[in-house]
Design a protein around this motif. Structure first.
Motif, mmCIF file in Angstrom:
data_model
loop_
_atom_site.group_PDB
_atom_site.id
_atom_site.type_symbol
_atom_site.label_atom_id
_atom_site.label_comp_id
_atom_site.label_asym_id
_atom_site.label_seq_id
_atom_site.Cartn_x
_atom_site.Cartn_y
_atom_site.Cartn_z
ATOM 1 N N ASP A 72 -6.499 7.882 -4.895
ATOM 2 C CA ASP A 72 -5.685 7.560 -3.709
ATOM 3 C C ASP A 72 -5.599 6.046 -3.564
ATOM 4 N N ALA A 73 -4.649 5.600 -2.719
ATOM 5 C CA ALA A 73 -4.327 4.173 -2.645
ATOM 6 C C ALA A 73 -5.504 3.346 -2.151
ATOM 7 N N ASP A 74 -6.168 3.776 -1.085
ATOM 8 C CA ASP A 74 -7.250 2.978 -0.518
ATOM 9 C C ASP A 74 -8.409 2.823 -1.495
ATOM 10 N N ASP A 75 -8.784 3.900 -2.187
ATOM 11 C CA ASP A 75 -9.884 3.809 -3.147
ATOM 12 C C ASP A 75 -9.512 2.939 -4.325
ATOM 13 N N ARG A 81 0.829 -1.200 0.000
ATOM 14 C CA ARG A 81 0.000 0.000 0.000
ATOM 15 C C ARG A 81 0.866 1.254 0.000
ATOM 16 N N GLU A 82 1.951 1.233 0.801
ATOM 17 C CA GLU A 82 2.847 2.381 0.807
ATOM 18 C C GLU A 82 3.514 2.564 -0.555
ATOM 19 N N LEU A 83 3.899 1.454 -1.201
ATOM 20 C CA LEU A 83 4.471 1.558 -2.548
ATOM 21 C C LEU A 83 3.462 2.141 -3.525
ATOM 22 N N LEU A 84 2.197 1.725 -3.401
ATOM 23 C CA LEU A 84 1.160 2.254 -4.280
ATOM 24 C C LEU A 84 0.988 3.752 -4.063
ATOM 25 N N ALA A 85 0.966 4.162 -2.772
ATOM 26 C CA ALA A 85 0.823 5.590 -2.496
ATOM 27 C C ALA A 85 1.988 6.383 -3.073
ATOM 28 N N ALA A 86 3.210 5.845 -2.959
ATOM 29 C CA ALA A 86 4.378 6.541 -3.520
ATOM 30 C C ALA A 86 4.290 6.618 -5.035
#
Length: 817
Positions: free
Chosen positions: A518-521, A395-400
């Motif tokens: 955003d990552a969560d959506d 998830r952190e990689l996706l956000a980055a």
């Protein structure tokens, strides 16, 4: 040179003189208090030993009197009829003796002796040798019979390792001739009650008494044979004759003094006492026992040491700074740096002494902490099974990557991958091979070729779910091609436990920034799209769309309402009759589940039954259906109706997860029904479920006496071997074949073949969905046994079904509907 050696070189010349003077001063005071302290310790030890012996002897006297006065003992002793004693009185006396043995484990042996000393009854501890041959008088009976006292005590010395020393108690049993005579009239000796009392419980207490006694406590016979030795050094030996001849007090000593005697090669202080029945008690202490004086010596030494320390402080401060304080300051600074996170730090202290070794240990500790921190970070952000990034890291990689993509205007895709049939493989093969499959799949996923100029990151999202992030995609087709590559890689057979297994995957795809920003959506949208792929039949990919979101929302609403259906009483059962085609006679009902939701209205079984299976609610619902059917059949019977069997559809999912034998058995017993009142319907696909055959759950239901019907026969891939192995009673031809029976010759041929096959296997046949007279006539002509459908009656509530039980024909019920 070691630190202790350096300090010794400095302290030895200054400390030696004061310590020697202190020892000389203390020696004089120590001698004055020695005998007084030792005498008190010896007296307290002897008092504890003799008191314990006195308690044991008195308890034996008292208990022997109580035992002799017991009813079974008196009745047995008073009886002069040998046949009566043996047949009627001996068993209660034996039972009483065994009860005494259980209540008093220290009583190793209980015997009843005749007045001439011969033994009649003996109860003894397991393994205890019998010292009195059969028919012979007790070895010590002559002394006992001559003793004017009612109770005699003596010591029994052990003859061998299995026969330890014990206290022998003989209680004379004197009774009048009959119960009505006063106790002091016509008293005669009726026998003797003999007890053998073990000293082992007393030895166990004496091993710890008195608390803190540093010497030796010995109990011996008057001849010097050692019976108990707290130190273990004298066990099995004899005391020197000089010790046995020492004068001894029979009770506590009035004076605290003890004489200094030479017993062993070193000087010992000891005292001797004698105790009933003939024990010699000896307590001894080494002459070096100086507990009290040594305490005073310690205080004197402390005072002199303080004076010496005051003289040496000036010298020691300089040396301690150089040898100890400065290195410790360096270690403190190093520890502070390690505490701030600088785990790999240098400590400039040479390992020449203990402080140098400590510095080396601190350096090693920092290195180990650094290694452990790296391992913890790896475990915190990577899946331990596959080595892939875990949910948090991906998830952190996706956000980055979203931040990077927003800066350069490039798109990215998120692929949510879920295995379709992993649970079945995991249940069938075990978690070990399931983990092996996940590891193999992770290696395949990391080897999938990325689109040109694209970069992909793969992580394990949880269970059998994986998340793939692909950035720098130039076209939508690249995401689809990547997903197709993953499907192809997943579908290749896996070698698990020497066999080949095929699994498939469903992939949901969502795009940035089209679907979410955003990552969560993005993960939520990809998850929804994955469920859409499963709804399309699995082993497929699905792009996210707005209408997919609404369908999933509708499914979620139905799931929430279904969870409330049972508590709110929204589920009900309708009953459709099954008739004999040849005569039209009603032979059974099929129970059909209906759901009327307060929010959704009527919901068809085709919609909510699969949902119940997916969510796990099918178990609770299935148990309710079985209970409701049993309750309804019992209610009809109570109302006076002649009931017929009711068939209940059981889900394959429910059969896989629970055994229904005990619940069904309990329901039948609760409602006073027999197994013939209930029938179980399973779909044809259940026959192919490997786990059901391994667990034998279907066979167990059949063994209970329930009839097993195969529903929707002809729509799957049945095995004739399974039909025979399960002892199926009936097959139900799917209504699709019946609907086309009069329109297509091929279906008529299939129906003919199914009926012939069933009859060849001695099975009955039910045709489902009969709606026309032509279908009925055709099925009669083919020899079909039973049928159900709208031609006879629609499914109806229990009240309307009762009309059929009362004698109404199915056609009447159909007309009424």
């Amino acid at each position: 040179m070691r630190l202790w050696a350096k300090l010794a070189l400095v302290l030895a010349p200054l400390v030696a003189g004061p310590v020697l003077a202190l020892g000389w001063l203390s020696y004089q005071a120590l001698g004055e208090d020695l005998e007084e302290a030792v005498a008190r310790s010896l007296d307290s030890t002897l008092e504890a030993a003799t008191a314990g012996l006195g308690t044991l002897v008195e308890s034996a006297r008292t208990n022997s009197a109580l035992f002799a006065a017991a009813g079974p003992v008196e009745r047995y002793a008073r009886s002069t009829d040998e046949q009566e004693r043996t047949a009627l009185l001996q068993a209660p006396l034996l039972r009483l003796f065994y009860q005494y043995r259980d209540a008093y484990p220290e009583y190793q042996e209980l015997r009843f002796l005749r007045p001439d000393g011969t033994r009649e009854i003996r109860v003894a501890a397991p393994g205890l040798p019998d010292r009195q041959p059969s028919g012979a008088a007790d070895p010590g009976f002559a002394a006992v019979s001559a003793d004017p006292e009612p109770v005699s005590l003596s010591l029994h010395p052990g003859a061998n390792p299995d026969d330890d020393t014990a206290l022998l108690v003989y209680r004379r049993v004197t009774l009048p001739d009959n119960f009505l005579t006063r106790r002091d009239d016509s008293l005669r000796v009726r026998g003797y009650l003999a007890l053998r009392v073990s000293f082992e419980p007393l030895w166990a207490r004496l091993r710890n008494l008195p608390s803190g006694f540093p010497g030796v406590l010995i109990l011996a016979t008057p001849e010097g044979e050692v019976l108990f030795d707290s130190s273990g050094a004298w066990t099995g030996r004899r005391l020197p004759p000089a010790l046995c001849a020492q004068p001894a007090r029979p009770g506590p000593a009035e004076d605290p003094e003890a004489e200094l005697q030479t017993w062993t090669p070193g000087p010992w202080l000891f005292k001797v006492r004698r105790s009933e029945p003939g024990f010699l008690a000896l307590a001894a202490l080494p002459a070096q026992t100086l507990a009290g004086p040594l305490n005073r010596l310690g205080l004197t030494t402390l005072a002199l040491t303080g004076l010496a320390v005051a003289l040496l402080c000036a010298v020691l401060i300089a040396w301690l700074w150089r040898l100890v304080l400065r290195p410790l300051a360096i270690l403190r600074d190093a520890a502070e740096r390690i505490g701030t996170g600088a785990l790999r730090t240098a400590i400039p202290i040479a390992p020449t002494d203990e402080i140098g070794a400590l510095a080396a240990a601190v350096r090693a500790m920092g290195e180990h902490l650094a290694d452990h921190q790296e391992e913890i970070e790896r475990l915190a952000f990577h899946d331990p099974l596959t080595g892939l990034p875990n949910r948090r890291l991906i998830r952190e990689l996706l956000a980055a990557r979203i931040t990077t993509a927003a800066g350069d205007g490039r798109g990215l895709a998120v692929l949510f991958i879920d295995l379709d049939n992993f649970k079945q493989i995991n249940d069938a093969l075990g978690h070990g091979l399931g983990d092996t499959l996940l590891q193999s799949l992770a290696r395949r996923l990391t080897g999938v070729a990325a689109p040109p100029a694209a970069e992909i990151h793969i992580g394990r999202f949880g269970g059998d779910e994986f998340l793939l992030v692909a950035d720098h995609l130039s076209a939508l087709e690249q995401a689809a091609d990547l997903a197709q590559g993953i499907l192809a890689a997943t579908a290749e057979p896996f070698d698990l436990g020497g066999a080949q297994y095929v699994v498939t995957a469903s992939i949901g795809i969502t795009l940035y920034p089209q679907d979410a920003d955003d990552a969560d959506d993005l993960i939520r949208c990809a998850d929804l799209a994955m469920y859409g792929a499963k709804a399309r039949g699995r082993n497929a990919l699905q792009f996210f769309s707005a209408d997919l979101d609404s369908r999933v929302a509708a499914r979620l609403q139905m799931e929430n309402q279904l969870r409330l259906a049972l508590p709110h009483g929204e589920l009900s059962l309708h009953y459709q009759p099954i008739v004999e085609l040849a005569s039209g006679r009603l032979v059974s009902f099929e129970a059909l589940l209906r759901w009327h939701s307060e929010t959704l209205g009527w919901v068809g079984p085709a919609q909510f039954i699969p949902l119940a299976e997916e969510t796990g609610l099918i178990g609770e619902i299935g148990r309710w259906v079985l209970a409701e059917v049993c309750r309804q059949v019992a209610a009809w019977r109570h109302a006076g109706y002649a009931t017929v069997p009711v068939a209940v559809n059981v889900s394959a999912v429910q059969l896989q997860h629970e055994c229904l034998v005990e619940p069904v058995r309990a329901l039948l017993a609760e409602h006073r029904l027999s197994a013939a009142d209930l029938q179980i319907e399973i779909t044809e696909s259940v026959l192919m479920e490997r786990t059901l055959h391994q667990t034998g759950r279907l066979q167990a239901l059949r063994a209970l006496g329930l009839a097993i019907h195969i529903d929707d026969f002809g729509t799957g891939y049945s095995s004739l071997a399974y039909l025979q192995r399960l002892s199926v009673d009936c097959i139900k031809i799917d209504q699709g074949f019946v609907a086309r029976l009069c329109r297509r010759d091929g279906d008529a041929t299939l129906v003919t073949a199914m009926i012939s096959l069933a009859h060849a296997l001695h099975l009955r046949v039910i045709a489902e969905g009969i709606e026309t007279q032509d279908q009925l006539e055709a099925l009669r002509a083919l020899g079909c046994d039973l049928g159900q459908g709208y031609l006879f009656a629609r499914p109806a509530a229990a009240a309307e079904a009762a009309r059929l039980l009362a004698g109404a024909t199915p056609q009447v019920l159909m007309a009424a509907g």
